[in-house]
Motif scaffolding. Structure first.
Motif: not given
Length: 205
Positions: A135, A138-139, A142, A153
């Protein structure tokens, strides 16, 4: 001679400081990611990789209580001195490896599926660590390369938080605060980032 003793003591002290450590890996070709590797030190330091030779792992810290719980499960699982593979036929769920290292002691066990309650709980802990790192990756990706994708996200992060699948949630606060205060992101993203940060800082009882 004196210098030699000092060097030996320094090496011994470093080894003692390192203490016990756990290693977990899961190889599942065709999944995303196809490989994960996690190390957990006795001091709670976690390193997450998606390749064995990755030189820039995601790092975060478990609390003392969380670390004790994980190492306690290792003891209940026999410190990996006995098999964990269940004697039943099941679908392939990923080739998993647990390894415990403490000085000269090194125990390793491999399995696809286990019915051992301690082994299951331990695998779930590492799956939560992996999800937490994913996570964050991904954040951060992005936020840097796909500002329109930040809302998605954040939604994934919020879902994991609500499902109590995240460990060390404080690791997200710097990024969440930056998004919440940066007007180059969509207002929806700013508001959601602020809400998630508030939920992390003030968790529900």
């Amino acid at each position: 001679m004196k210098r030699t003793w000092i060097l030996l003591l320094a090496v011994a002290g470093a080894a003692l400081a390192e203490g016990p450590a756990l290693f977990y890996s899961k190889s599942f070709p065709g999944s995303t990611p196809a490989y994960v590797q996690i190390t957990l030190a006795k001091d709670g330091n976690v390193e997450y990789r998606e390749a064995p030779d990755e030189d820039n792992p995601v790092k975060f810290q478990l609390t003392a209580a969380e670390t004790e719980e994980v190492f306690g499960l290792v003891e209940k699982a026999g410190s990996f001195k006995r098999p964990l593979e269940a004697p039943v036929k099941v679908a392939f769920m990923g080739a998993k490896t647990f390894r415990y290292e403490n000085g000269a002691e090194k125990n390793e066990v491999k399995f696809n599926y286990t019915q051992d309650s301690s082994g299951q709980a331990l695998a779930d802990w590492f799956e939560r660590m992996a999800e937490s790192a994913q996570r964050r990756i991904d954040l951060e990706r992005a936020a840097k390369y796909d500002k329109l994708g930040v809302v998605k996200s954040l939604l994934l992060l919020e879902t994991s938080l609500d499902r109590k699948r995240l460990v060390a949630p404080e690791q997200y606060l710097p990024m969440l605060d930056r998004i919440a205060k940066n007007e180059t992101y969509m207002h929806t993203a700013q508001a959601r980032a602020a809400d998630i940060a508030a939920a992390i800082r003030n968790p529900k009882p």
